[in-house]
Design an enzyme around this catalytic site. Structure first.
Site, PDB file in Angstrom:
ATOM      1  N   ASP A 126      97.680 106.434 100.476  1.00  0.00           N
ATOM      2  CA  ASP A 126      98.607 106.927 100.938  1.00  0.00           C
ATOM      3  C   ASP A 126      99.760 107.491 100.154  1.00  0.00           C
ATOM      4  O   ASP A 126     100.526 108.580 100.586  1.00  0.00           O
ATOM      5  CB  ASP A 126      99.257 106.221 101.798  1.00  0.00           C
ATOM      6  CG  ASP A 126      98.681 105.587 103.092  1.00  0.00           C
ATOM      7  OD1 ASP A 126      97.340 106.136 103.518  1.00  0.00           O
ATOM      8  OD2 ASP A 126      98.869 104.573 103.916  1.00  0.00           O
ATOM      9  N   GLY A 169      96.373 108.026 106.763  1.00  0.00           N
ATOM     10  CA  GLY A 169      97.964 108.413 106.495  1.00  0.00           C
ATOM     11  C   GLY A 169      98.767 107.771 107.494  1.00  0.00           C
ATOM     12  O   GLY A 169      98.899 108.403 108.638  1.00  0.00           O
TER      13      GLY A 169
HETATM   14  O1  F6P Z   1      97.364 101.793 103.658  1.00  0.00           O
HETATM   15  C1  F6P Z   1      96.126 102.628 103.378  1.00  0.00           C
HETATM   16  C2  F6P Z   1      95.484 102.658 104.689  1.00  0.00           C
HETATM   17  O2  F6P Z   1      94.055 103.113 104.257  1.00  0.00           O
HETATM   18  C3  F6P Z   1      96.267 103.478 105.550  1.00  0.00           C
HETATM   19  O3  F6P Z   1      95.771 105.094 105.325  1.00  0.00           O
HETATM   20  C4  F6P Z   1      95.561 103.400 106.855  1.00  0.00           C
HETATM   21  O4  F6P Z   1      96.180 103.837 108.009  1.00  0.00           O
HETATM   22  C5  F6P Z   1      95.173 101.734 106.685  1.00  0.00           C
HETATM   23  O5  F6P Z   1      95.160 101.443 105.548  1.00  0.00           O
HETATM   24  C6  F6P Z   1      93.967 101.397 107.560  1.00  0.00           C
HETATM   25  O6  F6P Z   1      94.100  99.961 107.398  1.00  0.00           O
HETATM   26  P1  F6P Z   1      93.015  98.895 107.682  1.00  0.00           P
HETATM   27  O7  F6P Z   1      91.861  99.252 106.639  1.00  0.00           O
HETATM   28  O8  F6P Z   1      93.389  97.689 107.690  1.00  0.00           O
HETATM   29  O9  F6P Z   1      92.383  99.380 108.956  1.00  0.00           O
END
Ligand code: F6P
Length: 317
Positions: A126, A169
């Site tokens: 991000d 994001g």
């Molecule tokens: O913080 C990094 C990120 O990839 C974000 O862009 C996204 O919203 C989130 O993590 C997704 O998280 P998870 O893999 O826990 O669903």
């Protein structure tokens, strides 16, 4: 300093950082423990010794060889105390945390509340760590998304269609803005900016009357679902739309040279910083110089200059 530990989130370049940490520490006869599955491994004392050969052949792999998790338990005091007990019992003199806002917030708690010697390496696709120009993993994520977008453009142009492409994001439009600019997209929707769908639909209709039939719009997941945007466009303009949600492919993949180099430099510098007695900071690179940022600052929300990106994207459309 005899023994340090490393704890990681996943994104491209993290393995390059682990490799640099282990090999730099080894050059000072410092032992490195890898913490398995992020902060869960710190609470459960799930450690693995890492020597030089354990980190050979990993520089080109995405993800993290240590595995990771989203560990909500850590934000409860009883689990923090358990983690600190494990740090003490395992004679860990310093901890390097490679991760994004959540990981760095936990690192700040360990340093400020429990006096653990901690250095952070900002790592998140991000790119939303305050005062950090480029976090580890962001460059690869943008390039992975751009590669997908280029492929979508081939079919969008051929079929003269409107495509809405959703990128990652949650709170930050960094990937969306970078990809929209680098991919020559017509529109970008990000959490930091208000949108008026009536204006966008009017532009599409006007463009169409002048012969512009293919559109690619990037939407950051934290702003809206691509399908919802597509539905609004179809019902307002009558034009057919298609949606592509890029999802977790953006967090994986072969790290770019930039991410490998950031990982190598910061992994090395994090060990040097711990040895020099620095704690409660994360390390980053600005204008080719190493910079140390207090963790209480790095974990505050980061603002990006959305309007300058947006103006350029629209001028170049
Ligand atoms: O913080 C990094 C990120 O990839 C974000 O862009 C996204 O919203 C989130 O993590 C997704 O998280 P998870 O893999 O826990 O669903």
């Amino acid at each position: 300093m005899k023994r340090i530990a490393v704890i990681t989130r996943d994104c491209a370049g993290v393995n390059a950082a682990i490799r640099a940490i282990v090999r730099t520490a080894d050059s000072y006869n410092i032992e490195v423990l890898g913490v398995k599955r992020g902060y869960s491994g710190l609470i459960d004392a799930d450690f693995v010794k890492l020597n030089r050969s354990d980190v050979s052949g990993i520089i080109n792999f995405g993800g993290t060889i240590l595995k990771t998790s989203r560990c909500k338990r850590f934000f409860e005091e009883s689990f923090q105390l358990q983690a600190v007990k494990n740090i003490k019992e395992n004679n860990i003199d310093g901890l390097i945390v490679v991760g994004g806002n959540g990981s760095l917030t936990a690192a700040h708690i360990l340093a400020s509340k429990y006096n653990v010697h901690v250095i952070g390496i900002p790592a998140t696709i991000d790119n939303d760590v305050k005062n950090v120009e480029l976090t580890l993993g962001a460059d690869t994520a943008v390039n992975v998304a751009l590669d997908a977008l280029d492929k979508i453009r081939d079919t969008a142009t051929s079929l003269e269609r409107i495509f809405i492409v959703e990128v990652m994001g949650r709170d930050c439009g960094y990937i969306a803005l970078q990809v929209a600019l680098a991919g020559g997209c017509e529109e970008v929707l990000v959490p930091e900016m208000e949108i008026d769908m009536d204006v966008i639909c009017k532009e599409i209709k006007e463009g169409n009357s002048k012969g512009k039939v293919s559109w690619i719009m990037i939407v950051a997941e934290g702003k809206a679902r691509a399908q919802d945007i597509a539905d609004i466009i179809t019902s307002n303009t009558g034009f057919e739309t298609r949606v592509a949600v890029l999802g977790h492919i953006q967090r994986g993949g072969r790290p770019t040279a930039t991410d490998r180099i950031i990982g190598a430099k910061l992994g090395n510098y994090a060990v040097e910083s711990l040895r020099n007695g620095l704690t409660n900071h994360c390390v980053t690179i600005k204008n080719e110089q190493f910079v140390e940022i207090p963790l209480n600052i790095a974990t505050q929300p980061k603002k990006i200059n959305v309007s300058s990106y947006y103006k350029l994207i629209k001028v170049l459309t």
